[in-house]
Design a protein around this motif. Sequence first.
Motif, mmCIF file in Angstrom:
data_model
loop_
_atom_site.group_PDB
_atom_site.id
_atom_site.type_symbol
_atom_site.label_atom_id
_atom_site.label_comp_id
_atom_site.label_asym_id
_atom_site.label_seq_id
_atom_site.Cartn_x
_atom_site.Cartn_y
_atom_site.Cartn_z
ATOM 1 N N LYS A 108 -23.185 -14.596 -16.727
ATOM 2 C CA LYS A 108 -23.543 -15.145 -18.129
ATOM 3 C C LYS A 108 -22.289 -15.715 -18.615
ATOM 4 C CE LYS A 108 -27.902 -12.792 -18.918
ATOM 5 N NZ LYS A 108 -28.657 -11.748 -20.099
ATOM 6 N N GLY A 109 -21.376 -15.258 -18.553
ATOM 7 C CA GLY A 109 -20.013 -15.621 -19.171
ATOM 8 C C GLY A 109 -19.574 -14.893 -20.352
ATOM 9 N N PHE A 110 -20.338 -13.850 -20.822
ATOM 10 C CA PHE A 110 -19.784 -13.333 -22.191
ATOM 11 C C PHE A 110 -20.594 -11.996 -22.170
ATOM 12 C CE2 PHE A 110 -24.132 -15.280 -22.589
ATOM 13 C CZ PHE A 110 -24.794 -14.200 -23.348
ATOM 14 N N GLY A 111 -20.133 -11.281 -23.122
ATOM 15 C CA GLY A 111 -20.498 -9.955 -23.503
ATOM 16 C C GLY A 111 -20.271 -9.602 -25.067
ATOM 17 N N PHE A 112 -20.674 -8.380 -25.462
ATOM 18 C CA PHE A 112 -20.472 -7.832 -26.727
ATOM 19 C C PHE A 112 -19.562 -6.518 -26.669
ATOM 20 C CE2 PHE A 112 -23.906 -10.773 -26.909
ATOM 21 C CZ PHE A 112 -23.627 -11.448 -27.921
ATOM 22 N N VAL A 113 -18.834 -6.659 -27.824
ATOM 23 C CA VAL A 113 -17.974 -5.476 -28.307
ATOM 24 C C VAL A 113 -18.443 -4.898 -29.462
ATOM 25 C CG1 VAL A 113 -15.645 -4.777 -28.961
ATOM 26 C CG2 VAL A 113 -16.046 -6.578 -27.089
ATOM 27 N N VAL A 114 -18.534 -3.521 -29.576
ATOM 28 C CA VAL A 114 -18.837 -2.771 -30.953
ATOM 29 C C VAL A 114 -17.355 -2.261 -31.611
ATOM 30 C CG1 VAL A 114 -20.034 -1.067 -31.956
ATOM 31 C CG2 VAL A 114 -20.940 -2.156 -29.953
ATOM 32 N N ALA A 115 -17.009 -2.691 -32.795
ATOM 33 C CA ALA A 115 -15.895 -2.108 -33.389
ATOM 34 C C ALA A 115 -15.922 -0.912 -33.799
ATOM 35 C CB ALA A 115 -15.651 -3.024 -34.613
ATOM 36 N N GLU A 116 -14.847 -0.160 -33.493
ATOM 37 C CA GLU A 116 -14.870 1.263 -33.981
ATOM 38 C C GLU A 116 -15.233 1.565 -35.316
ATOM 39 O OE1 GLU A 116 -10.903 2.723 -32.977
ATOM 40 O OE2 GLU A 116 -11.321 3.087 -31.092
ATOM 41 N N ALA A 117 -14.790 0.537 -36.413
ATOM 42 C CA ALA A 117 -15.093 0.793 -37.572
ATOM 43 C C ALA A 117 -16.650 0.232 -37.863
ATOM 44 C CB ALA A 117 -13.896 -0.327 -38.512
ATOM 45 N N ARG A 168 -13.778 2.800 -13.115
ATOM 46 C CA ARG A 168 -12.715 3.687 -13.589
ATOM 47 C C ARG A 168 -11.486 3.001 -14.062
ATOM 48 N NH1 ARG A 168 -13.513 9.491 -10.938
ATOM 49 N NH2 ARG A 168 -15.840 9.909 -11.128
ATOM 50 N N SER A 169 -11.269 1.702 -13.468
ATOM 51 C CA SER A 169 -10.039 0.965 -13.838
ATOM 52 C C SER A 169 -10.411 -0.183 -14.884
ATOM 53 C CB SER A 169 -9.588 0.055 -12.484
ATOM 54 O OG SER A 169 -9.366 0.912 -11.450
ATOM 55 N N GLY A 170 -11.583 0.041 -15.466
ATOM 56 C CA GLY A 170 -12.163 -0.829 -16.420
ATOM 57 C C GLY A 170 -12.634 -2.190 -16.359
ATOM 58 N N LEU A 171 -12.817 -2.266 -14.906
ATOM 59 C CA LEU A 171 -13.475 -3.781 -14.612
ATOM 60 C C LEU A 171 -14.982 -3.392 -14.178
ATOM 61 C CD1 LEU A 171 -10.641 -4.596 -12.328
ATOM 62 C CD2 LEU A 171 -11.402 -5.784 -14.613
ATOM 63 N N SER A 172 -15.700 -4.543 -13.858
ATOM 64 C CA SER A 172 -17.047 -4.559 -13.539
ATOM 65 C C SER A 172 -17.525 -5.218 -12.236
ATOM 66 C CB SER A 172 -18.227 -4.722 -14.780
ATOM 67 O OG SER A 172 -18.131 -5.740 -14.973
ATOM 68 N N ASP A 173 -16.736 -6.213 -11.995
ATOM 69 C CA ASP A 173 -16.956 -7.200 -10.985
ATOM 70 C C ASP A 173 -15.485 -7.879 -10.527
ATOM 71 O OD1 ASP A 173 -18.252 -8.424 -9.077
ATOM 72 O OD2 ASP A 173 -19.726 -9.606 -10.314
ATOM 73 N N PHE A 210 -21.004 -6.697 -20.645
ATOM 74 C CA PHE A 210 -20.471 -7.814 -20.322
ATOM 75 C C PHE A 210 -21.018 -8.244 -19.062
ATOM 76 C CE2 PHE A 210 -17.259 -10.857 -18.300
ATOM 77 C CZ PHE A 210 -17.094 -11.527 -19.435
ATOM 78 N N ASP A 211 -21.475 -9.455 -18.966
ATOM 79 C CA ASP A 211 -22.039 -10.043 -17.640
ATOM 80 C C ASP A 211 -21.137 -11.383 -17.306
ATOM 81 O OD1 ASP A 211 -23.497 -11.354 -15.784
ATOM 82 O OD2 ASP A 211 -25.492 -10.756 -16.800
ATOM 83 N N PRO A 212 -20.310 -11.226 -16.260
ATOM 84 C CA PRO A 212 -19.595 -12.245 -15.765
ATOM 85 C C PRO A 212 -20.113 -13.427 -15.387
ATOM 86 C CG PRO A 212 -19.524 -10.320 -14.336
ATOM 87 C CD PRO A 212 -20.395 -9.974 -15.367
ATOM 88 N N ALA A 215 -16.045 -15.056 -21.575
ATOM 89 C CA ALA A 215 -15.289 -14.685 -20.550
ATOM 90 C C ALA A 215 -14.123 -15.618 -20.411
ATOM 91 C CB ALA A 215 -16.060 -15.465 -19.183
ATOM 92 N N ASN A 216 -13.829 -16.700 -21.027
ATOM 93 C CA ASN A 216 -12.490 -17.414 -21.278
ATOM 94 C C ASN A 216 -11.432 -16.557 -21.936
ATOM 95 O OD1 ASN A 216 -13.351 -19.708 -19.777
ATOM 96 N ND2 ASN A 216 -14.001 -20.844 -21.726
ATOM 97 N N VAL A 217 -12.032 -15.727 -23.115
ATOM 98 C CA VAL A 217 -10.984 -14.845 -23.512
ATOM 99 C C VAL A 217 -10.474 -14.083 -22.787
ATOM 100 C CG1 VAL A 217 -10.791 -13.605 -25.510
ATOM 101 C CG2 VAL A 217 -11.861 -15.494 -25.971
ATOM 102 N N LEU A 218 -11.456 -13.314 -21.988
ATOM 103 C CA LEU A 218 -11.307 -12.137 -21.013
ATOM 104 C C LEU A 218 -10.213 -12.911 -19.971
ATOM 105 C CD1 LEU A 218 -11.819 -9.346 -20.710
ATOM 106 C CD2 LEU A 218 -13.714 -9.774 -19.351
ATOM 107 N N ARG A 219 -10.378 -14.124 -19.307
ATOM 108 C CA ARG A 219 -9.712 -14.617 -18.392
ATOM 109 C C ARG A 219 -8.144 -14.989 -18.800
ATOM 110 N NH1 ARG A 219 -14.598 -16.804 -16.472
ATOM 111 N NH2 ARG A 219 -14.586 -18.595 -17.724
ATOM 112 N N ASN A 220 -8.194 -15.286 -20.108
ATOM 113 C CA ASN A 220 -6.878 -15.356 -20.739
ATOM 114 C C ASN A 220 -5.987 -14.122 -20.886
ATOM 115 O OD1 ASN A 220 -7.214 -17.998 -21.089
ATOM 116 N ND2 ASN A 220 -7.862 -17.738 -23.360
#
Length: 176
Positions: free
Chosen positions: A22-31, A138-143, A18-20, A40-45
């Motif tokens: 650029k305003g987006f990133g990607f997730v890989v589903a476990e499945a 370690r708290s799950g944040l990058s910036d 995730f690049d704050p 970024a807007n989804v994350l901000r919500n």
Amino acid sequence: MRQQETDTERLHGKVKWFDPVKGFGFVVAEAGGPDILLHANVLRNFGQSSVADGARIEISVQRTERGVQATEVFRIDPPEAPVGAPLADFEDIDPELIRSAPLEPARVKWFDKAKGFGFANVFGKPQDVFIHIEVLRRSGLSDLQPGEALAIRVIDGKRGRMATEVNVWEAGLPRS
């Protein structure tokens, strides 16, 4: 028949990157399956401006003509810390003291990802609180962004007042 774009699916995954800026990133589903766009807007919500690479995440996704996109974040768990690798700043401090520190409301003063640290101010207290990038990761944040509202655990450490955990603002609200 074309699938409606309003159909959503809830799933678990891991943040690929995730690049704050650029305003987006990607997730890989476990499945498995295609990468999922995390805007970024989804994350901000959810109350965060960033998320660490490797963090576990629970999201709602929607399949669109342009691919799979996250529409809502329900939970973020930090990436797994290396086993037995406490931060040097906390190695001489009783782990129970670190765990029992209360969550306090704070605002980011500044944070420089390249330098690996920054400072926040706890509401009603004059001292700056040091935030190390590894605590952030370690708290799950990058910036962090200046003025961003947080809930942090703070102890008196080698560098003065130090954050041991950084959470979204909502984590510090009393539970009803």
